[in-house]
Write an enzyme that holds these catalytic residues in place. Sequence first.
Site, PDB file in Angstrom:
ATOM      1  N   GLU A   1       0.833  -1.207   0.000  1.00  0.00           N
ATOM      2  CA  GLU A   1       0.000   0.000   0.000  1.00  0.00           C
ATOM      3  C   GLU A   1       0.868   1.258   0.000  1.00  0.00           C
ATOM      4  O   GLU A   1       0.488   2.273  -0.572  1.00  0.00           O
ATOM      5  CB  GLU A   1      -0.980  -0.004   1.184  1.00  0.00           C
ATOM      6  CG  GLU A   1      -1.985  -1.165   1.190  1.00  0.00           C
ATOM      7  CD  GLU A   1      -2.791  -1.321  -0.106  1.00  0.00           C
ATOM      8  OE1 GLU A   1      -3.063  -0.297  -0.772  1.00  0.00           O
ATOM      9  OE2 GLU A   1      -3.134  -2.471  -0.460  1.00  0.00           O
TER      10      GLU A   1
ATOM     11  N   HIS B   1       1.478   2.304  -3.532  1.00  0.00           N
ATOM     12  CA  HIS B   1       0.353   3.056  -4.103  1.00  0.00           C
ATOM     13  C   HIS B   1       0.378   4.497  -3.599  1.00  0.00           C
ATOM     14  O   HIS B   1       0.164   5.451  -4.349  1.00  0.00           O
ATOM     15  CB  HIS B   1      -0.981   2.426  -3.673  1.00  0.00           C
ATOM     16  CG  HIS B   1      -1.335   1.154  -4.383  1.00  0.00           C
ATOM     17  ND1 HIS B   1      -1.466   1.088  -5.751  1.00  0.00           N
ATOM     18  CD2 HIS B   1      -1.623  -0.094  -3.923  1.00  0.00           C
ATOM     19  CE1 HIS B   1      -1.821  -0.156  -6.102  1.00  0.00           C
ATOM     20  NE2 HIS B   1      -1.907  -0.890  -5.010  1.00  0.00           N
TER      21      HIS B   1
ATOM     22  N   GLU C   1      -0.530  -0.555  -9.797  1.00  0.00           N
ATOM     23  CA  GLU C   1      -0.128  -1.851  -9.257  1.00  0.00           C
ATOM     24  C   GLU C   1       1.372  -2.090  -9.485  1.00  0.00           C
ATOM     25  O   GLU C   1       2.020  -2.788  -8.705  1.00  0.00           O
ATOM     26  CB  GLU C   1      -0.990  -2.936  -9.917  1.00  0.00           C
ATOM     27  CG  GLU C   1      -1.253  -4.162  -9.089  1.00  0.00           C
ATOM     28  CD  GLU C   1      -1.889  -3.930  -7.730  1.00  0.00           C
ATOM     29  OE1 GLU C   1      -2.498  -2.878  -7.486  1.00  0.00           O
ATOM     30  OE2 GLU C   1      -1.755  -4.829  -6.887  1.00  0.00           O
TER      31      GLU C   1
HETATM   32 ZN    ZN Z   1      -2.590  -2.890  -5.035  1.00  0.00          ZN
END
Ligand code: ZN
Length: 502
Positions: free
Chosen positions: A267, A270, A296
């Site tokens: 995370e 991201h 991603e």
């Molecule tokens: Zn992801």
Amino acid sequence: MDDEQKLTQLKSLLNEVWDLRRVVRLLQWDQQVKMPIGGTHGRAHQLATLSQLEHVKFTSEEIGQLLEDLQPYAGQLDPDANDARLIRVTTRRYKKKTRVPADWVARKAEAASEGYRAWEEARATDNFSLFQPYLEKNVSLRQEYAEFFKPYEHVYDPLLDEFEPGIKTREVQQIFDELRPHQVALIQAIGERAQVGDSFLHQPFDEEKQRDFGAEVVTRFGYDWKRGRQDVSPHPFTESLGLGDVRITTRFMPDYLSSAMFSTFHESGHAIYEQGIDPDLDRTHLATGASLGLHESQSRLYENLVGRSYDFWIHFYPRLQEYFPMQLANVSLESFYSGINKVEPSLIRVEADEATYNLHIMLRLELEIALIEGQVLVKDLPGEWNDRMGEYLGLTPTNDALGVLQDVHWSEGYIGYFSTYALGNLISAQLWECIHTDIPDLPEQVRRGEFSRLTGWLTEKIHRHGAKFEPQELVTQATGSKIDPAPYLRYLESKYGQIYGL
Ligand code: ZN
């Protein structure tokens, strides 16, 4: 109004649309992190009302007219300038949104919520036939959606475009055709070798220490806590509420170390992407990632290429042992490294390791395309699913809950989404090779726990551009070629060749 005034007017309208979207996101974040169960009904209404306002505002004639008027002006600007890209990307999105009739949107929303309820029940009772009529409805709605975008090259193209702007079905099929035989062969070869142990990961691990270690690592990656925070939620996710507020969540398993640790790394990738976007783009449709696949690629780069590498653990394993001396004092760095990289074909996608993951995606992608083409009927889906699981992973689900019913996506009408996970894997390895060319001593930096040049490279090449460029354009700018499966295969073969002695 002259062109400059029109542009200012357009931006101020888009800022309002963006603000509404961020408020929707904040309500969604709250729903998953803080809201008591009693809020469910009211929250559904609040979300519907705000989403409706946002849609009406964005698809207004005023925005349409401004975009049309500004086309000649945009043509005179540097085509890569922020304003030129804003007009171009927004025009594309506006045309897409206004092609879809409001009654389809309403029918889709209803089918999604009914589909989700039916899926929950079908999965809990392992009864695909309960779900079948709802999935048939979702498939036919998506076929109808594709028709709004005629002429297309392939009926699946408009669906894919929702998640990976500009990418064609043909391109994705080509990539996967190249990948499939190599990945299948790799899994078979690994299956013939002795398995590595990972029982030390399954012990009691104090939740607070898990959180502190994760935070220590992602701070080093470059996650900015003044513009972020971490909370607990049932499924880990990242939410951007604007470039100054990008939040991550995780879930802690008291008896399994890998879950929270790697999801935190993931995370943070991201979030670092969103935090790295050029502040000039804030409050516009460009203030987000280029696509789900690009997003991603960033999360998987920090999670896997960095976080599951030997070099990374040379620095961080002694630290982790300080956090958990009882559990890890007698586990060597080599055993730890092999354990966190254990390859084991499994039935469930979200539990899959790096080596088998893409095969789960290929299976879904092939079936989605066949469903939309009408080559496979929904009623035959469980059998088609199980055949492919046997062929690719050597496993047969004993029931549909462990097979075709495991993922939520199709129940809510998300068809076209899955490939983004696999594309992210491929892009991450492709970037990784280029980063090593540009920063030859990166391995030494990682061994010292230093990531500022790595994150700096990614910010320069990927993050700061936000959604200015389409995924293939951005990957080509950063690496010199379009999305290419070869670096990922080289990465897998070298890494697992070493771990499993292939
Ligand atoms: Zn992801």
